[in-house]
Write an enzyme that holds these catalytic residues in place. Structure first.
Site, PDB file in Angstrom:
ATOM      1  CD  GLU A  50      40.102  36.698  47.089  1.00 26.74           C
ATOM      2  OE1 GLU A  50      38.958  36.708  46.577  1.00 26.74           O
ATOM      3  OE2 GLU A  50      40.294  36.560  48.313  1.00 26.74           O
ATOM      4  CG  PHE A 112      39.679  27.812  58.307  1.00 26.32           C
ATOM      5  CD1 PHE A 112      38.350  27.685  57.916  1.00 26.32           C
ATOM      6  CD2 PHE A 112      40.250  29.077  58.344  1.00 26.32           C
ATOM      7  CE1 PHE A 112      37.603  28.801  57.574  1.00 26.32           C
ATOM      8  CE2 PHE A 112      39.500  30.206  58.006  1.00 26.32           C
ATOM      9  CZ  PHE A 112      38.176  30.062  57.612  1.00 26.32           C
ATOM     10  CD  GLN A 113      40.128  31.130  54.628  1.00 28.76           C
ATOM     11  OE1 GLN A 113      41.200  31.670  54.881  1.00 28.76           O
ATOM     12  NE2 GLN A 113      39.038  31.828  54.326  1.00 28.76           N
ATOM     13  CE  LYS A 162      49.084  33.308  59.629  1.00 30.36           C
ATOM     14  NZ  LYS A 162      47.782  33.434  60.298  1.00 30.36           N
ATOM     15  CG  MET A 474      29.080  35.599  20.746  1.00 29.49           C
ATOM     16  SD  MET A 474      29.027  36.263  19.071  1.00 29.49           S
ATOM     17  CE  MET A 474      30.549  37.206  19.025  1.00 29.49           C
TER      18      MET A 474
END
Lengths: 566, 156
Positions: A50, A112-113, A162, A474
């Site tokens: 993602e 969940f999630q 959802k 760096m």
């Protein structure tokens, strides 16, 4: 027309003219993906992480100027997207990210999630929404695009439960937006502009300080016009590379921590800073009390909060750089000529001759700066250049001959390693006719390497040039300079076989140890038109110079490399 | 630059996440909140958030500008000429001198709000500095609990 919330999302994206969506499906966003499957109004690119989806949408936005769009699921899908949101937020990139959320009835139950996406993203988005009623969905989507691209642009998150995407509601996409509490100032105060014009006409050593806002506002032509009218020298920030054009004699170069000598001296000696879409970042100003001590400051910025945030400003102008510049140019036209500041330009030319931006080339080992200059010679303005973060980023900003805005794409504000490759994928989708090259390092490239698979699957032929010094370069440089060469956790000698990795994922790989091999590899990668890794072994202990140590005055630059390692 | 105390009045869209946007901005940018009061504005879909803060001139200017940038913020009033009031409730044991407590409350434009079997509650509404004095004065009567409200303010 009646339709599901999921379908509304697709219809809204199509109505906004979105052509490419970068994303990754999951449980809470599945309803929307089911509608994506059924439509053909836009293409969906399945990144393999993602974070990469959001960086790709960001790269697309930076390359084209359009709003980038990414789509992720709830919970970990969203948290993976946070780095991408923050990266876009710091650089004011217009983007809309749509995330799935658990159903309304489960919000707050540790489902969940489930994660509080609006809460987490509040400090790294321009605005965000949790959709609580399907009646609000069309308006919110319209507002999200409007907020993302208007005023000071930025990413907007729309979090959709959802059950909202499953519900059926009435869809009529609003034609206009009315947010009474959001009216960005774009025009610029006429009296302030007049005063600024007077100040320019009185100044003896004016300096254009050009920032990323000029790119965002598509104001490059106007900046060049103003500069040419008066022969006014200019310095660019990291985010503004390409605005003036590399060949422009008025351009001193990039200023700041790794700016060239004449740019930083120009800033230290000017009597009038004309700041256009720049925000006096600490990497630009160095020690504030020593910054531009002799200068009055004109500050043009669309965000009033940027004005007098760090440096007191004499002529504040809140507005869109393009609109303000048009008025400024009207005011100056005929009252100024290009010879006017020739003495001042002579001074700066002397500074540049004294300490030009340079490096010591070698026949034994490839110097990273050589690679960048070589790509500039071979491809030049036909390329869109992205980078990751670190030494290679600074060398690219210093040495690539950028000719136009939006040619240079990098994570300036947040400094996100792993940005370059997915951003290159987005840029290539936005500019399919350009050669897209990501300059990266052996540290950064590992942070989104899974995108080899994405680029192979969708035949997005971006070329990653890995300037490989077996170091987190760096940080290693700072350890050499400031930590007595104690290289804590920066030795990256344990490496994958980059050629093999690229080929295992359907791309093409090259291992380069000589200049001749590099030329051949680049030519071959362009011809083969496939995603590529060109792994270039470069000098291990090369340092980025000049350098203004953090917190030091801009005019106190480290110019010569006195470190012991070679 | 010396720190200055300032009352900031913020008119916002009355929506669920707006308080977290405002308080999160203060927390994230390191601004200080001394008191915070929120209530809906009658007959509108807006609320007023009143914040007392402290900072240098530059910080106060940044607070105002950053608040303006929040999308649901309509208006930010940062004014020196504000009429300010704050409220305090103090619970005393019933065996303290009730007449003295009542006189004290009345001296600060307040009174007795409630009396129970074993306690008495005094209430005062006044300017913030007077509230401070009142709270100090109550100490000799062994207060059990002191509850201060945030400042509310209106432009003169």
């Amino acid at each position: 027309m009646k339709m599901s919330g999921a379908r509304m999302v697709c219809e809204a994206l199509i109505a906004e003219g979105v052509k490419t969506v970068f994303g990754y499906p999951g449980g809470a966003i599945m309803n929307v993906y089911d509608e994506i499957y059924k439509q053909d109004g836009f293409e969906h690119i399945l990144n393999r992480h993602e974070q990469a989806s959001v960086h790709a949408a960001d790269g697309y936005a930076r390359a084209t100027g359009d709003v980038g769009v990414a789509m992720v699921t709830s919970g970990p899908g969203f948290t993976n997207a946070v780095t991408g949101l923050a990266t876009a937020y710091m650089d004011s990139i217009p983007m809309v990210v749509i995330s799935g959320q658990v159903p309304l009835s489960l919000i707050g139950t540790d489902g969940f999630q489930e994660i509080d996406a609006v809460g987490i993203s509040r400090p790294c988005t321009k605005h965000n929404y949790l959709v609580r009623d399907i009646k609000d969905l069309p308006r919110i989507l319209k507002e999200a695009f409007h907020i993302a691209r208007s005023g000071r642009p930025g990413p907007v998150l729309v979090d959709i439960p959802k059950d909202i995407t499953a519900q059926i509601g009435e869809f009529e996409y609003p034609k206009s937006v009315n947010i009474p509490s959001y009216k960005p100032t774009t025009k610029g105060n006429k009296r302030q502009i007049d005063k600024a014009v007077e100040a320019i006409l009185k100044s003896k050593k004016p300096l254009l300080y050009v920032g990323g806002g000029v790119v965002l506002s598509n104001a490059s032509d106007l900046v060049r016009k103003l500069a040419n009218m008066g022969g006014i020298p200019a310095v660019e920030t990291l985010m503004a590379r390409g605005v003036m054009g590399a060949d422009n004699p008025l351009l001193q170069g990039m200023l700041g921590m790794h700016g060239n000598y004449s740019s930083n001296m120009a800033m230290s000696e000017t009597d009038l800073i004309i700041s256009l879409g720049a925000r006096f970042d600490d990497r630009v100003t160095g020690k504030l009390s020593e910054f531009a001590k002799y200068a009055d400051i004109i500050h043009v910025d669309i965000d009033p909060a940027n004005i007098s945030k760090l440096v007191d400003v004499d002529y504040p102008i809140v507005g869109d750089v393009s609109i303000v510049l048009e008025k400024m140019i009207d005011g100056i036209e005929g009252k100024i000529n290009p010879d006017r500041y020739s003495d001042w330009r002579d001074v700066l030319d002397k500074y540049d001759n004294l300490h030009p931006l340079s490096y010591e080339d070698s026949d034994e080992v490839i110097k990273p700066q050589w690679v960048i200059e070589r790509v500039g010679e071979l491809i030049g303005e036909d390329a869109v250049i992205t980078s990751d973060v670190g030494q290679h980023q600074m060398w690219t900003a210093q040495h690539y001959p950028f000719d136009r805005p939006r040619q240079w794409i990098n994570s300036g504000g947040l400094g996100t390693m792993g940005f370059g490759f997915p951003a290159a994928i987005g840029a290539k989708k936005g500019c399919p006719d350009k050669i897209v090259i990501n300059f990266t390092g052996d540290g950064s490239i590992l942070m989104n390497m899974q995108e080899l698979v994405t680029a192979s699957e969708y035949k997005i032929p971006v070329i990653n040039i890995i300037l490989n010094n077996n170091f987190l370069g760096m940080v290693r440089q700072w350890q050499s300079f400031f930590y007595d060469s104690r290289f804590a956790e920066t030795d990256l000698s344990y490496q994958p076989d980059y050629k093999a990795v690229a080929e295992a994922c359907g791309g093409i790989g090259y291992t380069v140890t000589t200049k001749e091999e590099f030329d051949k590899a680049l030519k071959d990668a362009i011809e083969k038109n496939r995603v590529a890794f060109i792994n270039v072994a470069v000098n291990r202990f090369e340092n980025v110079l000049p350098m203004v140590p953090a917190g030091g005055a801009l005019y106190n630059m480290i110019l010569a490399d006195k470190t012991k390692e070679k | 630059m010396a720190d200055v105390r300032r009352v900031i009045s913020i008119l916002v869209e009355n929506e669920s996440s707006v308080l977290s946007r405002v308080s999160g901005l203060f927390a994230g940018r390191g601004y200080n909140i001394e008191t915070l009061t929120v209530a809906p504005i009658p007959d509108t879909n807006r609320s007023r958030i009143t914040i007392v803060t402290k900072g240098s001139k530059r910080v106060l200017e940044q607070i105002t500008k950053q608040l303006h940038k929040l999308i649901p913020v309509y208006k930010v009033v940062e004014h020196e000429e504000m009429v300010e009031k704050e409220m305090v409730l103090v619970k005393f044991p019933i065996d303290e001198k009730l007449a003295d407590i009542q006189a004290l409350c009345q001296a600060y434009n307040g009174g007795i709000a409630n009396v129970g079997a074993d306690m008495i509650i005094g209430m005062v509404t006044d300017e913030p500095c007077r509230i401070k004095h009142f709270v100090e004065a109550t100490k000799r009567y062994n207060p059990i609990e002191i509850v201060r409200g945030g400042v509310v303010a209106i432009e003169r």
